[in-house]
Design a protein around this motif. Structure first.
Motif, PDB file in Angstrom:
ATOM      1  N   THR A  98       7.458   8.162   1.704  1.00  0.00           N
ATOM      2  CA  THR A  98       7.525   7.246   0.416  1.00  0.00           C
ATOM      3  C   THR A  98       6.323   6.470   0.825  1.00  0.00           C
ATOM      4  OG1 THR A  98       9.677   7.417   0.005  1.00  0.00           O
ATOM      5  CG2 THR A  98       8.617   5.597  -0.954  1.00  0.00           C
ATOM      6  N   ALA A  99       6.193   5.783   1.987  1.00  0.00           N
ATOM      7  CA  ALA A  99       5.099   5.046   2.366  1.00  0.00           C
ATOM      8  C   ALA A  99       3.704   5.665   2.367  1.00  0.00           C
ATOM      9  CB  ALA A  99       5.641   4.233   3.748  1.00  0.00           C
ATOM     10  N   THR A 100       3.532   6.824   2.953  1.00  0.00           N
ATOM     11  CA  THR A 100       2.331   7.549   2.791  1.00  0.00           C
ATOM     12  C   THR A 100       1.772   7.815   1.378  1.00  0.00           C
ATOM     13  OG1 THR A 100       3.231   8.300   5.072  1.00  0.00           O
ATOM     14  CG2 THR A 100       1.053   9.689   3.760  1.00  0.00           C
ATOM     15  N   PHE A 101       2.823   8.647   0.691  1.00  0.00           N
ATOM     16  CA  PHE A 101       2.196   9.057  -0.666  1.00  0.00           C
ATOM     17  C   PHE A 101       2.100   7.836  -1.804  1.00  0.00           C
ATOM     18  CE2 PHE A 101       4.118  13.140   1.069  1.00  0.00           C
ATOM     19  CZ  PHE A 101       2.956  13.876   1.174  1.00  0.00           C
ATOM     20  N   GLY A 102       3.095   6.994  -1.644  1.00  0.00           N
ATOM     21  CA  GLY A 102       3.213   5.667  -2.277  1.00  0.00           C
ATOM     22  C   GLY A 102       1.941   4.893  -2.153  1.00  0.00           C
ATOM     23  N   LEU A 122      -1.091   4.036  -4.656  1.00  0.00           N
ATOM     24  CA  LEU A 122      -1.308   2.548  -5.171  1.00  0.00           C
ATOM     25  C   LEU A 122      -2.586   2.343  -4.760  1.00  0.00           C
ATOM     26  CD1 LEU A 122       0.037   0.011  -5.882  1.00  0.00           C
ATOM     27  CD2 LEU A 122       0.447  -0.450  -3.582  1.00  0.00           C
ATOM     28  N   ASN A 123      -3.158   2.766  -3.691  1.00  0.00           N
ATOM     29  CA  ASN A 123      -4.645   2.380  -3.461  1.00  0.00           C
ATOM     30  C   ASN A 123      -5.566   3.167  -4.264  1.00  0.00           C
ATOM     31  OD1 ASN A 123      -6.714   1.443  -1.244  1.00  0.00           O
ATOM     32  ND2 ASN A 123      -7.062   3.591  -1.517  1.00  0.00           N
ATOM     33  N   ALA A 124      -5.221   4.160  -4.584  1.00  0.00           N
ATOM     34  CA  ALA A 124      -6.284   4.716  -5.604  1.00  0.00           C
ATOM     35  C   ALA A 124      -5.909   4.043  -7.031  1.00  0.00           C
ATOM     36  CB  ALA A 124      -5.665   6.164  -5.930  1.00  0.00           C
ATOM     37  N   LEU A 125      -4.740   3.769  -7.480  1.00  0.00           N
ATOM     38  CA  LEU A 125      -4.721   2.985  -8.730  1.00  0.00           C
ATOM     39  C   LEU A 125      -5.425   1.323  -8.814  1.00  0.00           C
ATOM     40  CD1 LEU A 125      -3.575   2.613 -11.693  1.00  0.00           C
ATOM     41  CD2 LEU A 125      -1.283   1.660 -10.323  1.00  0.00           C
ATOM     42  N   LEU A 126      -5.119   0.997  -7.563  1.00  0.00           N
ATOM     43  CA  LEU A 126      -5.920  -0.559  -7.592  1.00  0.00           C
ATOM     44  C   LEU A 126      -7.245  -0.245  -7.366  1.00  0.00           C
ATOM     45  CD1 LEU A 126      -3.038  -2.519  -5.356  1.00  0.00           C
ATOM     46  CD2 LEU A 126      -3.403  -2.077  -7.868  1.00  0.00           C
ATOM     47  N   ASN A 129     -10.825  -5.373   5.210  1.00  0.00           N
ATOM     48  CA  ASN A 129     -11.057  -6.854   4.713  1.00  0.00           C
ATOM     49  C   ASN A 129      -9.460  -7.253   4.062  1.00  0.00           C
ATOM     50  OD1 ASN A 129     -11.350  -9.087   3.835  1.00  0.00           O
ATOM     51  ND2 ASN A 129     -12.665  -8.416   2.082  1.00  0.00           N
ATOM     52  N   LEU A 130      -8.757  -8.045   5.120  1.00  0.00           N
ATOM     53  CA  LEU A 130      -7.499  -8.279   4.759  1.00  0.00           C
ATOM     54  C   LEU A 130      -7.276  -9.786   3.653  1.00  0.00           C
ATOM     55  CD1 LEU A 130      -5.301  -7.525   7.947  1.00  0.00           C
ATOM     56  CD2 LEU A 130      -5.611  -6.132   5.655  1.00  0.00           C
ATOM     57  N   THR A 131      -8.664 -10.123   3.287  1.00  0.00           N
ATOM     58  CA  THR A 131      -8.358 -11.044   2.264  1.00  0.00           C
ATOM     59  C   THR A 131      -8.683 -10.481   0.872  1.00  0.00           C
ATOM     60  OG1 THR A 131     -11.177 -11.296   2.208  1.00  0.00           O
ATOM     61  CG2 THR A 131      -9.657 -12.683   3.882  1.00  0.00           C
ATOM     62  N   SER A 132      -8.970  -9.133   0.788  1.00  0.00           N
ATOM     63  CA  SER A 132      -8.823  -8.456  -0.619  1.00  0.00           C
ATOM     64  C   SER A 132      -7.481  -7.890  -0.935  1.00  0.00           C
ATOM     65  CB  SER A 132      -9.689  -6.937  -0.232  1.00  0.00           C
ATOM     66  OG  SER A 132      -9.209  -6.094  -1.321  1.00  0.00           O
ATOM     67  N   ASN A 133      -7.308  -8.616  -2.366  1.00  0.00           N
ATOM     68  CA  ASN A 133      -5.882  -8.601  -2.670  1.00  0.00           C
ATOM     69  C   ASN A 133      -5.446  -6.997  -2.673  1.00  0.00           C
ATOM     70  OD1 ASN A 133      -5.859 -11.012  -3.573  1.00  0.00           O
ATOM     71  ND2 ASN A 133      -6.512 -11.048  -5.578  1.00  0.00           N
ATOM     72  N   ARG A 134      -6.461  -6.012  -3.111  1.00  0.00           N
ATOM     73  CA  ARG A 134      -5.993  -4.601  -2.953  1.00  0.00           C
ATOM     74  C   ARG A 134      -5.553  -4.170  -1.631  1.00  0.00           C
ATOM     75  NH1 ARG A 134      -9.097  -0.269  -1.607  1.00  0.00           N
ATOM     76  NH2 ARG A 134     -10.968  -1.267  -2.076  1.00  0.00           N
ATOM     77  N   LEU A 154      -4.135  -6.114   0.688  1.00  0.00           N
ATOM     78  CA  LEU A 154      -3.247  -6.860   1.190  1.00  0.00           C
ATOM     79  C   LEU A 154      -1.859  -6.244   0.421  1.00  0.00           C
ATOM     80  CD1 LEU A 154      -3.914 -10.701   0.835  1.00  0.00           C
ATOM     81  CD2 LEU A 154      -3.208  -9.326   2.771  1.00  0.00           C
ATOM     82  N   ILE A 155      -1.966  -5.763  -0.787  1.00  0.00           N
ATOM     83  CA  ILE A 155      -0.935  -5.207  -1.629  1.00  0.00           C
ATOM     84  C   ILE A 155      -0.589  -3.751  -1.053  1.00  0.00           C
ATOM     85  CG2 ILE A 155      -0.173  -4.369  -3.873  1.00  0.00           C
ATOM     86  CD1 ILE A 155       0.083  -7.444  -3.444  1.00  0.00           C
ATOM     87  N   VAL A 156      -1.592  -3.136  -0.804  1.00  0.00           N
ATOM     88  CA  VAL A 156      -1.451  -1.760  -0.237  1.00  0.00           C
ATOM     89  C   VAL A 156      -0.567  -1.690   0.979  1.00  0.00           C
ATOM     90  CG1 VAL A 156      -2.408   0.537   0.564  1.00  0.00           C
ATOM     91  CG2 VAL A 156      -3.266  -0.626  -1.659  1.00  0.00           C
ATOM     92  N   ALA A 157      -1.300  -2.503   1.939  1.00  0.00           N
ATOM     93  CA  ALA A 157      -0.892  -2.655   3.254  1.00  0.00           C
ATOM     94  C   ALA A 157       0.579  -3.157   3.304  1.00  0.00           C
ATOM     95  CB  ALA A 157      -1.784  -3.631   4.189  1.00  0.00           C
ATOM     96  N   SER A 158       1.047  -3.955   2.480  1.00  0.00           N
ATOM     97  CA  SER A 158       2.276  -4.685   2.498  1.00  0.00           C
ATOM     98  C   SER A 158       3.288  -3.661   2.015  1.00  0.00           C
ATOM     99  CB  SER A 158       2.219  -5.948   1.458  1.00  0.00           C
ATOM    100  OG  SER A 158       1.336  -6.876   2.099  1.00  0.00           O
ATOM    101  N   ALA A 159       2.844  -2.927   0.896  1.00  0.00           N
ATOM    102  CA  ALA A 159       3.854  -2.135   0.178  1.00  0.00           C
ATOM    103  C   ALA A 159       4.259  -1.046   1.309  1.00  0.00           C
ATOM    104  CB  ALA A 159       3.116  -1.310  -1.118  1.00  0.00           C
ATOM    105  N   ILE A 160       3.072  -0.621   1.983  1.00  0.00           N
ATOM    106  CA  ILE A 160       3.344   0.548   2.847  1.00  0.00           C
ATOM    107  C   ILE A 160       4.217   0.200   3.876  1.00  0.00           C
ATOM    108  CG2 ILE A 160       2.229   2.130   4.602  1.00  0.00           C
ATOM    109  CD1 ILE A 160      -0.225   2.043   2.633  1.00  0.00           C
ATOM    110  N   MET A 161       3.840  -0.851   4.718  1.00  0.00           N
ATOM    111  CA  MET A 161       4.695  -1.584   5.734  1.00  0.00           C
ATOM    112  C   MET A 161       6.155  -1.829   5.454  1.00  0.00           C
ATOM    113  SD  MET A 161       1.739  -3.767   7.942  1.00  0.00           S
ATOM    114  CE  MET A 161       2.849  -3.489   9.384  1.00  0.00           C
ATOM    115  N   ILE A 162       6.438  -2.416   4.316  1.00  0.00           N
ATOM    116  CA  ILE A 162       7.789  -2.472   3.816  1.00  0.00           C
ATOM    117  C   ILE A 162       8.606  -1.182   3.685  1.00  0.00           C
ATOM    118  CG2 ILE A 162       9.423  -3.833   2.524  1.00  0.00           C
ATOM    119  CD1 ILE A 162       7.932  -5.574   4.802  1.00  0.00           C
TER     120      ILE A 162
END
Length: 451
Positions: A412-416, A420-424, A377-382, A384-392
């Motif tokens: 960094t992208a993988t572990f971060g 981030l996903n676990a925290l959110l 679900n890419l309308t989910s804020n979580r 969106l943030i997780v995918a955006s951070a990983i890709m950049i």
């Protein structure tokens, strides 16, 4: 299946259906033919990936055969699979060795050391899975994380693909022709030929190149002298690994990608054959991890299970694990043929450039397919943030420096992304719980994505 370590591989009884299970077999002539077909199916991945990283193709295909046999023994012949060179390693290997291609990678040692440690981490995860199951992996790496990381593996290599094309008019034009040829095979061909689009596309492009360059004189002709001078049989040129902090940190995170790939492979085979293979997942990780370690020790690439195998098995409905023993033995023979390796090394750089555009793009799109297949679900804020951070972070090669320790982009992208996903996710659960206690439920999607 029996309780013995290896199945009996009985001939199927008449009337049992078309599917040949992992613990069954056909008459040997048909089995040998199927083994040859799987070698062909894996040829594109097992040869093209090493070439893009500057590895010796003879060593790579030899180690794919050895790795497949290791995997077969570890899983007790319960999971049908051929282990081919993994494209997931390409970006990290290039970064660890400063390889820009084409030709042999002169600084392959640090990459091999990283591949070995990556295989050890992968096998360790397998040991943990045998004791605890796979649920924690699915929670730790949900599709939004694995999809984004896989996409980053391809996007990270976009510049490399374009650089491989060359700058001359003939080179750039022929690279585009290679892309079109592969696309034609993928769209216009049928059955197994379509599934072998990389192999067939490269063969077709190679034939075009010979006609245009060697015969027509439009480009640099292919020199077949090395092929003529090479022996039919001989020991390949093995390489020695070296262990460096940068090589290890760049390559170890790939273990998580291999876990996701192998888990998907096992689940796919289980679903199609109707066999419960969950108890063999940990052993599959261990087998693949050990195979990757052995490959790295001798100068080969990291190895993994491949969709090409699933495609061939789905088309033929033959899932016998014995087929892959035959395929592995055939790969060993090819690995000990310098003439075969010399022929592979004659593939011109414009063809490799065109293949790179397709392959690296497919890796990126595969990550997005993971999102689609799992209904992320890419309308989910979580999400969106997780995918955006990983890709950049991954595409931009975000490097985390802690003293003398460096964690580069993919790591960094993988572990971060996992953290981030676990925290959110934890914060999201708390928000929903608090909203319920207050007598109102606030959907997690509400907020940033709706603005």
């Amino acid at each position: 299946m029996t309780d013995s370590y290896f199945p009996a591989w009985r001939l199927p009884k008449s009337g049992t259906g078309q599917i040949i299970g992992p613990d069954e077999r056909l008459p040997w002539p048909q089995m040998i033919a199927m083994g040859m077909q799987h070698v062909v199916a894996m040829f594109g991945a097992t040869v093209i990936a090493p070439l893009l990283m500057g590895f010796d193709p003879n060593v790579a295909i030899l180690m794919s055969g050895v790795g497949t046999l290791i995997f077969f023994v570890v899983v007790g012949g319960r999971i049908p699979s051929y282990l081919g060179s993994s494209f997931a390693f390409i970006g990290s290997v290039m970064a660890a060795t400063a390889y820009a291609g084409p030709g042999a990678n002169a600084n392959i040692g640090p990459a091999l050391g990283g591949i070995i440690v990556c295989g050890a981490a992968y096998a360790s995860i397998g040991l943990l899975v045998t004791m605890t199951g796979t649920k924690w992996i699915e929670r730790l790496m949900p599709p939004v994380v694995t999809g984004a990381v896989v996409a980053v593996l391809g996007l990270n290599l976009a510049g490399v693909a374009i650089k491989n094309v060359g700058t001359g008019v003939f080179e750039t034009t022929f690279a585009l022709l290679t892309v079109v040829t592969i696309g034609f095979v993928a769209v216009a061909m049928l059955g197994l030929t379509r599934r072998l689009m990389l192999l067939v596309g490269v063969l077709g492009s190679y034939a075009f190149y010979v006609v245009l360059a060697n015969v027509g004189g439009m480009g640099k002709p292919i020199d077949f002298t090395s092929v003529a001078n090479a022996a039919w049989f001989g020991v390949p040129a093995f390489s020695t690994p070296t262990f460096t902090a940068s090589g290890i940190t760049l390559l170890v995170p790939i273990a998580l990608i291999l876990v996701a790939e192998n888990l998907g492979h096992v689940k796919a085979v289980a679903a199609i054959t109707g066999r419960n293979l969950d108890r063999y997942v940990g052993r599959a990780f261990i087998g693949d991890g050990l195979a990757t370690m052995v490959s790295g020790m001798f100068g080969g690439t990291g190895v993994t299970t491949y969709a090409e195998n699933i495609g061939v098995m789905a088309v033929t409905k033959i899932y016998s694990s014995l087929v892959f023993v035959i395929a592995a033995l055939m790969a060993l023979v090819l690995g000990f043929s310098p003439k075969f390796g010399a022929l592979i090394m004659t593939i011109p750089s414009p063809i490799l450039g065109g293949v790179s555009i397709v392959v690296f793009g497919l890796i990126a799109v595969t990550g997005m397919r993971i999102w689609m297949n799992h209904g992320v679900n890419l309308t989910s804020n979580r999400n969106l943030i997780v995918a955006s951070a990983i890709m950049i972070m991954g595409t931009g090669d975000f490097t985390l420096q802690i003293g003398s320790f460096s964690l580069h982009g993919i790591g960094t992208a993988t572990f971060g992304g996992i953290a981030l996903n676990a925290l959110l996710a934890a914060l999201e659960r708390q928000e929903v719980q608090g909203s319920v206690e207050d007598g109102k439920l606030v959907p997690a999607e509400e907020g940033l994505a709706a603005e």
